[in-house]
Design a protein around this motif. Structure first.
Motif, short mmCIF file in Angstrom:
data_model
loop_
_atom_site.label_atom_id
_atom_site.label_comp_id
_atom_site.label_asym_id
_atom_site.label_seq_id
_atom_site.Cartn_x
_atom_site.Cartn_y
_atom_site.Cartn_z
N ALA A 110 48.97 30.27 35.77
CA ALA A 110 48.28 31.11 36.76
C ALA A 110 47.56 30.22 37.77
O ALA A 110 46.84 29.29 37.40
CB ALA A 110 47.28 32.03 36.07
N CYS A 111 47.78 30.52 39.04
CA CYS A 111 47.11 29.74 40.09
C CYS A 111 45.90 30.47 40.64
O CYS A 111 44.98 29.85 41.19
CB CYS A 111 48.07 29.43 41.22
SG CYS A 111 48.72 30.89 42.07
N ALA A 112 45.89 31.81 40.52
CA ALA A 112 44.81 32.59 41.11
C ALA A 112 44.70 33.93 40.41
O ALA A 112 45.63 34.39 39.74
CB ALA A 112 45.06 32.80 42.61
N CYS A 113 43.55 34.58 40.59
CA CYS A 113 43.34 35.91 40.06
C CYS A 113 42.24 36.61 40.86
O CYS A 113 41.59 35.99 41.70
CB CYS A 113 43.00 35.88 38.57
SG CYS A 113 41.45 35.03 38.18
N GLN A 114 42.07 37.88 40.58
CA GLN A 114 41.01 38.64 41.23
C GLN A 114 40.40 39.62 40.24
O GLN A 114 41.05 40.05 39.29
CB GLN A 114 41.53 39.41 42.45
CG GLN A 114 42.40 40.62 42.12
CD GLN A 114 42.46 41.67 43.21
OE1 GLN A 114 43.19 41.48 44.18
NE2 GLN A 114 41.69 42.76 43.07
N PRO A 115 39.14 40.01 40.46
CA PRO A 115 38.53 41.05 39.64
C PRO A 115 38.89 42.44 40.16
O PRO A 115 39.58 42.57 41.18
CB PRO A 115 37.03 40.79 39.85
CG PRO A 115 36.95 40.29 41.26
CD PRO A 115 38.20 39.46 41.46
N LYS A 116 38.40 43.45 39.48
CA LYS A 116 38.51 44.82 39.98
C LYS A 116 37.57 44.96 41.18
O LYS A 116 36.38 44.65 41.08
CB LYS A 116 38.14 45.81 38.89
CG LYS A 116 38.27 47.27 39.29
CD LYS A 116 37.73 48.21 38.21
CE LYS A 116 38.59 48.18 36.97
NZ LYS A 116 38.14 49.22 35.97
N LEU A 117 38.12 45.41 42.29
CA LEU A 117 37.33 45.55 43.52
C LEU A 117 37.00 47.02 43.74
O LEU A 117 37.90 47.84 43.98
CB LEU A 117 38.11 45.00 44.72
CG LEU A 117 37.30 44.70 45.97
CD1 LEU A 117 36.43 43.47 45.76
CD2 LEU A 117 38.22 44.48 47.17
N LEU A 118 35.71 47.35 43.64
CA LEU A 118 35.24 48.72 43.76
C LEU A 118 34.39 48.89 45.01
O LEU A 118 33.84 47.93 45.54
CB LEU A 118 34.43 49.10 42.51
CG LEU A 118 35.19 49.05 41.19
CD1 LEU A 118 34.22 49.16 40.02
CD2 LEU A 118 36.23 50.15 41.12
N SER A 119 34.28 50.13 45.47
CA SER A 119 33.51 50.43 46.67
C SER A 119 32.02 50.47 46.36
O SER A 119 31.60 51.11 45.40
CB SER A 119 33.94 51.78 47.25
OG SER A 119 33.03 52.19 48.26
N ILE A 120 31.25 49.83 47.21
CA ILE A 120 29.80 49.83 47.00
C ILE A 120 29.19 51.18 47.37
O ILE A 120 28.10 51.53 46.92
CB ILE A 120 29.16 48.68 47.80
CG1 ILE A 120 27.90 48.19 47.08
CG2 ILE A 120 28.89 49.07 49.24
CD1 ILE A 120 27.46 46.81 47.46
N PHE A 121 29.91 51.96 48.18
CA PHE A 121 29.41 53.27 48.59
C PHE A 121 29.85 54.39 47.66
O PHE A 121 29.16 55.38 47.50
CB PHE A 121 29.87 53.58 50.02
CG PHE A 121 29.41 52.56 51.03
CD1 PHE A 121 28.06 52.41 51.32
CD2 PHE A 121 30.32 51.74 51.67
CE1 PHE A 121 27.63 51.47 52.24
CE2 PHE A 121 29.91 50.79 52.59
CZ PHE A 121 28.55 50.66 52.89
N HIS A 122 31.02 54.23 47.07
CA HIS A 122 31.56 55.19 46.11
C HIS A 122 31.92 54.39 44.86
O HIS A 122 33.07 54.00 44.67
CB HIS A 122 32.77 55.91 46.69
CG HIS A 122 32.51 56.52 48.04
ND1 HIS A 122 31.80 57.69 48.21
CD2 HIS A 122 32.84 56.10 49.29
CE1 HIS A 122 31.71 57.98 49.48
NE2 HIS A 122 32.33 57.04 50.17
N ARG A 123 30.95 54.18 44.03
CA ARG A 123 31.06 53.16 42.99
C ARG A 123 32.05 53.51 41.89
O ARG A 123 32.37 52.67 41.04
CB ARG A 123 29.67 52.85 42.42
CG ARG A 123 28.73 52.29 43.48
CD ARG A 123 27.32 52.10 42.95
NE ARG A 123 27.19 50.90 42.17
CZ ARG A 123 26.87 49.69 42.65
NH1 ARG A 123 26.69 49.54 43.95
NH2 ARG A 123 26.75 48.66 41.86
N ASP A 124 32.53 54.73 41.89
CA ASP A 124 33.57 55.11 40.93
C ASP A 124 34.97 55.04 41.53
O ASP A 124 35.94 55.48 40.91
CB ASP A 124 33.32 56.53 40.39
CG ASP A 124 33.35 57.59 41.48
OD1 ASP A 124 33.29 57.23 42.67
OD2 ASP A 124 33.42 58.79 41.13
N SER A 125 35.07 54.46 42.73
CA SER A 125 36.36 54.37 43.42
C SER A 125 36.71 52.91 43.73
O SER A 125 35.83 52.06 43.88
CB SER A 125 36.33 55.16 44.73
OG SER A 125 36.15 56.54 44.48
#
Length: 337
Positions: free
Chosen positions: A108-123
């Motif tokens: 693995a060369c790269a990865c990302q976390p789960k990206l959620l909306s700061i305004f709609h935190r369940d989305s």
């Protein structure tokens, strides 16, 4: 060793609001850097007076997102980079799953976390959601976001998944891979640059993943609002350039013909249906700019194709997302083939 590097341009208020979470939840595991892209606000004063523990890099002018990061990262020695937007709020232990996965998976060369909306935190958040793909014509989309449809996070994508691209809003990447592939393409300035980088890495046989156990919250929109002619110009020009660099030779001509047709359809749709003359003109300008400079990328294309490990990267989907979305009415990633 990990270095979190935040590229800032006139973002003093963002730094004041979101940098505290980065320091609180990351400082014991990583160095925190802010690279300032020649801001004209009080960003440097804020950093000096309110965040003296942060390492600061001062660039001599605004190099944009891509070259700004290249200039900054040249000054940071570490095993892992985290390219983090200034409008990201991180969460407790967000780094641990990313580091543990990368340490355990050398392929693995790269990865990302789960990206959620700061305004709609369940989305999910538009810029990266649960990891990115492109379709056969080069249009990007994500697990959790197809065009403008952003899904709620109901844990439906809570599995580690190989993706084609990881979001530039929070990109965890090995420094050796970053430089091995030539880094972000500074000529892009902003938009599509992380997709281009990740596609090059996949062509070279490296792998990119989404890690659901890590999550962050993103404001989104960056320095340009969603509907902005400059943003439209950069997205269309850079996407075409990315295709020119990375497409296999046998597909290049066919895909570019399709995009010639579809880009002009998009331009007229933008004008007639949305009444956005500025965005319509931006698409025409983007296509002209691409054809004017595309041969500057001939050497890049030759080098990338010479390093190709597989003819067709599996995470580049074989279907058309336009067909799936507009004709078949598949508006969620889970509904796609």
């Amino acid at each position: 060793m990990i270095a979190i590097v935040i590229l800032n341009w006139n973002g003093a208020k963002m730094l004041q609001k979101y940098l505290p979470s980065v320091l609180k939840y990351s400082q014991d595991k990583a160095e925190v850097w802010v690279a300032d892209n020649a801001s004209t606000d009080n960003s440097l004063t804020v950093l000096k007076e309110e965040f003296p523990e942060v390492h600061t890099i001062v660039l001599d002018r605004n190099y944009g997102f891509a070259e700004g990061y290249n200039k900054a990262l040249q000054q940071v020695e570490t095993e892992y980079y985290v390219l983090l937007n200034s409008d990201i709020e991180v969460t407790p232990n967000w780094l641990d799953p990313l580091v543990e996965f990368m340490d355990a998976h050398p392929e693995a060369c790269a990865c990302q976390p789960k990206l959620l909306s700061i305004f709609h935190r369940d989305s999910f958040e538009y810029a990266g959601a649960a990891g990115g793909y492109i379709d056969r014509l080069g249009y990007p989309f994500c697990r959790g976001r197809v065009f403008d449809i952003v899904e709620k996070d109901n844990c439906q994508y809570d599995n580690v998944e190989e993706v084609l691209w990881a979001t530039g809003a929070c990109l965890f990447i090995r420094s050796k891979d970053y430089w091995m592939t030539g880094a972000l393409d500074g000529r892009f300035f902003a938009h599509n640059e992380e997709i281009d980088l990740c596609w090059r890495l996949r062509i070279m046989g490296r792998h990119i993943y989404f890690i659901p156990d890590s999550k962050v919250y993103h404001v989104g929109g960056g320095t340009l609002p969603k509907s902005n002619p400059m943003k439209t110009f950069l997205n269309f020009r850079n996407n075409l350039t990315m295709l020119y660099k990375n497409l296999p030779e046998k597909e290049l001509r066919k895909v570019m013909i399709w995009r010639w047709v579809l880009d002009y359809v998009a331009a007229f749709q933008t004008l007639i249906l949305a009444g956005k003359w500025g965005d319509c003109k931006a698409i025409f300008k983007a296509r002209y700019a691409f054809y004017k400079w595309k041969h500057e990328f001939d050497a890049d294309r030759a080098r990338i194709q010479a390093l190709r490990k597989e003819e067709y990267v599996p995470q580049r989907k074989r279907y058309s997302i336009l067909w799936e979305y507009y004709v078949k009415r598949h508006h969620k990633y889970s509904e796609l083939p």
